[in-house]
Design a protein around this motif. Structure first.
Motif, PDB file in Angstrom:
ATOM      1  N   UNK A 278    -108.864   1.311  77.591  1.00 49.16           N
ATOM      2  CA  UNK A 278    -108.259   0.330  78.489  1.00 49.16           C
ATOM      3  C   UNK A 278    -108.648  -1.088  78.114  1.00 49.16           C
ATOM      4  N   UNK A 279    -107.775  -2.012  78.397  1.00 43.60           N
ATOM      5  CA  UNK A 279    -108.075  -3.444  78.444  1.00 43.60           C
ATOM      6  C   UNK A 279    -106.982  -4.096  79.277  1.00 43.60           C
ATOM      7  N   UNK A 280    -107.205  -5.341  79.703  1.00 40.58           N
ATOM      8  CA  UNK A 280    -106.207  -6.078  80.474  1.00 40.58           C
ATOM      9  C   UNK A 280    -105.231  -6.764  79.518  1.00 40.58           C
ATOM     10  N   UNK A 281    -103.936  -6.512  79.735  1.00 44.93           N
ATOM     11  CA  UNK A 281    -102.911  -7.169  78.927  1.00 44.93           C
ATOM     12  C   UNK A 281    -101.918  -7.891  79.831  1.00 44.93           C
ATOM     13  N   UNK A 282    -101.216  -8.859  79.261  1.00 42.54           N
ATOM     14  CA  UNK A 282    -100.286  -9.711  79.994  1.00 42.54           C
ATOM     15  C   UNK A 282     -98.864  -9.226  79.739  1.00 42.54           C
ATOM     16  N   UNK A 283     -98.077  -9.092  80.830  1.00 40.95           N
ATOM     17  CA  UNK A 283     -96.752  -8.492  80.658  1.00 40.95           C
ATOM     18  C   UNK A 283     -95.840  -9.335  79.768  1.00 40.95           C
ATOM     19  N   UNK A 284     -95.993 -10.659  79.794  1.00 39.51           N
ATOM     20  CA  UNK A 284     -95.187 -11.500  78.921  1.00 39.51           C
ATOM     21  C   UNK A 284     -95.501 -11.283  77.452  1.00 39.51           C
ATOM     22  N   UNK A 285     -96.769 -11.049  77.149  1.00 39.12           N
ATOM     23  CA  UNK A 285     -97.168 -10.755  75.770  1.00 39.12           C
ATOM     24  C   UNK A 285     -96.515  -9.470  75.291  1.00 39.12           C
ATOM     25  N   UNK A 286     -96.538  -8.445  76.141  1.00 38.76           N
ATOM     26  CA  UNK A 286     -95.916  -7.179  75.761  1.00 38.76           C
ATOM     27  C   UNK A 286     -94.420  -7.347  75.538  1.00 38.76           C
ATOM     28  N   UNK A 287     -93.763  -8.046  76.458  1.00 43.25           N
ATOM     29  CA  UNK A 287     -92.310  -8.172  76.414  1.00 43.25           C
ATOM     30  C   UNK A 287     -91.849  -8.917  75.165  1.00 43.25           C
ATOM     31  N   UNK A 288     -92.512 -10.010  74.858  1.00 45.73           N
ATOM     32  CA  UNK A 288     -92.085 -10.848  73.734  1.00 45.73           C
ATOM     33  C   UNK A 288     -92.694 -10.373  72.416  1.00 45.73           C
ATOM     34  N   UNK A 289     -94.007 -10.191  72.399  1.00 46.44           N
ATOM     35  CA  UNK A 289     -94.700  -9.918  71.136  1.00 46.44           C
ATOM     36  C   UNK A 289     -94.651  -8.450  70.729  1.00 46.44           C
TER      37      UNK A 289
ATOM     38  N   UNK B 174    -108.455 -10.891  68.698  1.00 46.04           N
ATOM     39  CA  UNK B 174    -107.197 -11.365  69.267  1.00 46.04           C
ATOM     40  C   UNK B 174    -106.335 -10.235  69.812  1.00 46.04           C
ATOM     41  N   UNK B 175    -105.111 -10.600  70.188  1.00 43.37           N
ATOM     42  CA  UNK B 175    -104.186  -9.646  70.793  1.00 43.37           C
ATOM     43  C   UNK B 175    -103.914  -8.455  69.886  1.00 43.37           C
ATOM     44  N   UNK B 176    -103.650  -8.704  68.616  1.00 44.79           N
ATOM     45  CA  UNK B 176    -103.318  -7.615  67.704  1.00 44.79           C
ATOM     46  C   UNK B 176    -104.450  -6.603  67.614  1.00 44.79           C
ATOM     47  N   UNK B 177    -105.684  -7.095  67.568  1.00 49.75           N
ATOM     48  CA  UNK B 177    -106.834  -6.194  67.459  1.00 49.75           C
ATOM     49  C   UNK B 177    -106.992  -5.343  68.713  1.00 49.75           C
ATOM     50  N   UNK B 178    -106.848  -5.962  69.878  1.00 48.41           N
ATOM     51  CA  UNK B 178    -106.999  -5.221  71.133  1.00 48.41           C
ATOM     52  C   UNK B 178    -105.888  -4.194  71.301  1.00 48.41           C
ATOM     53  N   UNK B 179    -104.670  -4.600  71.032  1.00 50.38           N
ATOM     54  CA  UNK B 179    -103.540  -3.688  71.166  1.00 50.38           C
ATOM     55  C   UNK B 179    -103.665  -2.504  70.198  1.00 50.38           C
TER      56      UNK B 179
ATOM     57  N   UNK C 126    -111.510  -5.678  75.322  1.00 51.57           N
ATOM     58  CA  UNK C 126    -110.909  -6.935  75.772  1.00 51.57           C
ATOM     59  C   UNK C 126    -110.599  -7.777  74.554  1.00 51.57           C
ATOM     60  N   UNK C 127    -109.824  -8.825  74.771  1.00 50.59           N
ATOM     61  CA  UNK C 127    -109.638  -9.829  73.732  1.00 50.59           C
ATOM     62  C   UNK C 127    -110.867 -10.734  73.702  1.00 50.59           C
ATOM     63  N   UNK C 128    -110.766 -11.858  72.971  1.00 46.45           N
ATOM     64  CA  UNK C 128    -111.974 -12.617  72.665  1.00 46.45           C
ATOM     65  C   UNK C 128    -112.089 -13.967  73.356  1.00 46.45           C
ATOM     66  N   UNK C 129    -111.214 -14.286  74.335  1.00 50.05           N
ATOM     67  CA  UNK C 129    -111.364 -15.579  75.010  1.00 50.05           C
ATOM     68  C   UNK C 129    -111.949 -15.377  76.402  1.00 50.05           C
TER      69      UNK C 129
END
Length: 316
Positions: free
Chosen positions: A92-103, A77-82, A45-48
């Motif tokens: 596995x971890x939970x990711x947000x589709x907007x993060x994938x699309x943009x980042x 953060x996101x970069x570490x989890x991805x 997971x991420x850290x928040x």
């Protein structure tokens, strides 16, 4: 091949989103104990706070089905989890589709329809990175800027992000904003927001803080009047913050999904669908905000909150 099921079920996501809005407890069925006997799955997971809750939900649900789980929750953060997922360090971890699309994919135009946004991310990440996006949760944890409700008159009664351009021009000293580190550099964060809205916060008016401190700093107006917040965070209501409307629709949708490596999904896909589809359906905006509040405001442990919720929903 297992992946045919991903595309076959994708057309049903409209129905899945509709069920989510009704709440998951009446429709959900817990995975049969032992369905994943012998499986070894690494969960990250991420850290928040929200990610810590989601990570623990995943861990407990998989263990309940008999899997042996390697707990790598709270990676960073996101970069570490991805990076951990794409390298195979986690499964596995939970990711947000907007993060994938943009980042991740570098797209500059968000897709306003949540189903189309999910499907575009699902199909592309499978083809390019062999990652499977399962059914998304209904809640949307998008970015926003917020300020203390009590300070509305002092700040010119802003209601939408467009109003900040006028504040920067008329009273630049009041146009102070606190953000966390990722938001300060992401294309779907502060740089993109300034470009989209024609806002240029004066030098020295942007303060980078740890995520938790952004909320309290904005609430106290020290050192900022506005703070970057997540819309599903329980602290928005508990600190009486007013969220500015994203009137130009800059921020993409951020519906999260459990994302699995294709290799793992091919082996256990039927069982994973049985476990996680009811979980995603039950994670409405109201439910996720409540879970976040228990951790961020009431200071409960994410693992305890996750276990309580899964039990209450009949999923554990």
């Amino acid at each position: 091949m297992r992946m045919k099921k991903v595309f076959a079920t994708a057309g049903m996501v409209t129905l899945s989103f509709g069920l989510a809005a009704c709440g998951g407890s009446d429709n959900a069925a817990s995975a049969t104990g032992g369905a994943l006997d012998g499986a070894e799955i690494v969960v990250g997971s991420k850290d928040f706070d929200e990610q810590l809750v989601l990570g623990n939900i995943t861990k407990l649900a998989l263990e309940n089905a008999g899997a042996e789980v390697d707990d790598q929750i709270n990676l960073g953060g996101t970069d570490a989890a991805r990076a951990a997922l794409t390298s195979g360090d986690i499964d596995t971890y939970w990711e947000y589709n907007g993060t994938a699309w943009i980042s991740f994919f570098g797209e500059t135009e968000a897709i306003p329809d949540r189903i189309e946004q999910y499907e575009a991310v699902r199909d592309r990440d499978l083809e390019e990175n062999q990652l499977v996006w399962m059914q998304p949760a209904e809640f949307n944890n998008t970015y926003a800027l917020a300020f203390p409700t009590a300070a509305a008159e002092e700040l010119g009664n802003p209601t939408k992000l467009s109003d900040l351009a006028g504040l920067v021009a008329d009273d630049p000293d009041a146009a102070t904003v606190c953000v966390e580190n990722e938001f300060s550099t992401r294309d779907d964060g502060l740089p993109g927001l300034e470009e989209a809205y024609g806002i240029a916060f004066p030098d020295g008016n942007v303060t980078v803080l740890d995520t938790a401190l952004v909320y309290t700093a904005a609430a106290a107006q020290d050192p900022c009047n506005f703070g970057e917040v997540f819309t599903s965070d329980g602290r928005v209501a508990s600190l009486d913050l007013t969220v500015l409307e994203d009137d130009k629709g800059f921020f993409p949708l951020y519906n999260p999904s459990p994302v699995f490596r294709e290799e793992v999904y091919e082996q256990y896909g039927d069982q994973l669908d049985e476990i996680f589809d009811p979980i995603s359906a039950a994670l409405t905006q109201e439910e996720m905000t409540m879970l976040n509040e228990r951790v961020s405001v009431d200071l409960e442990q994410p693992a305890d909150v996750a276990e309580d919720w899964l039990t209450e929903q009949g999923l554990l």
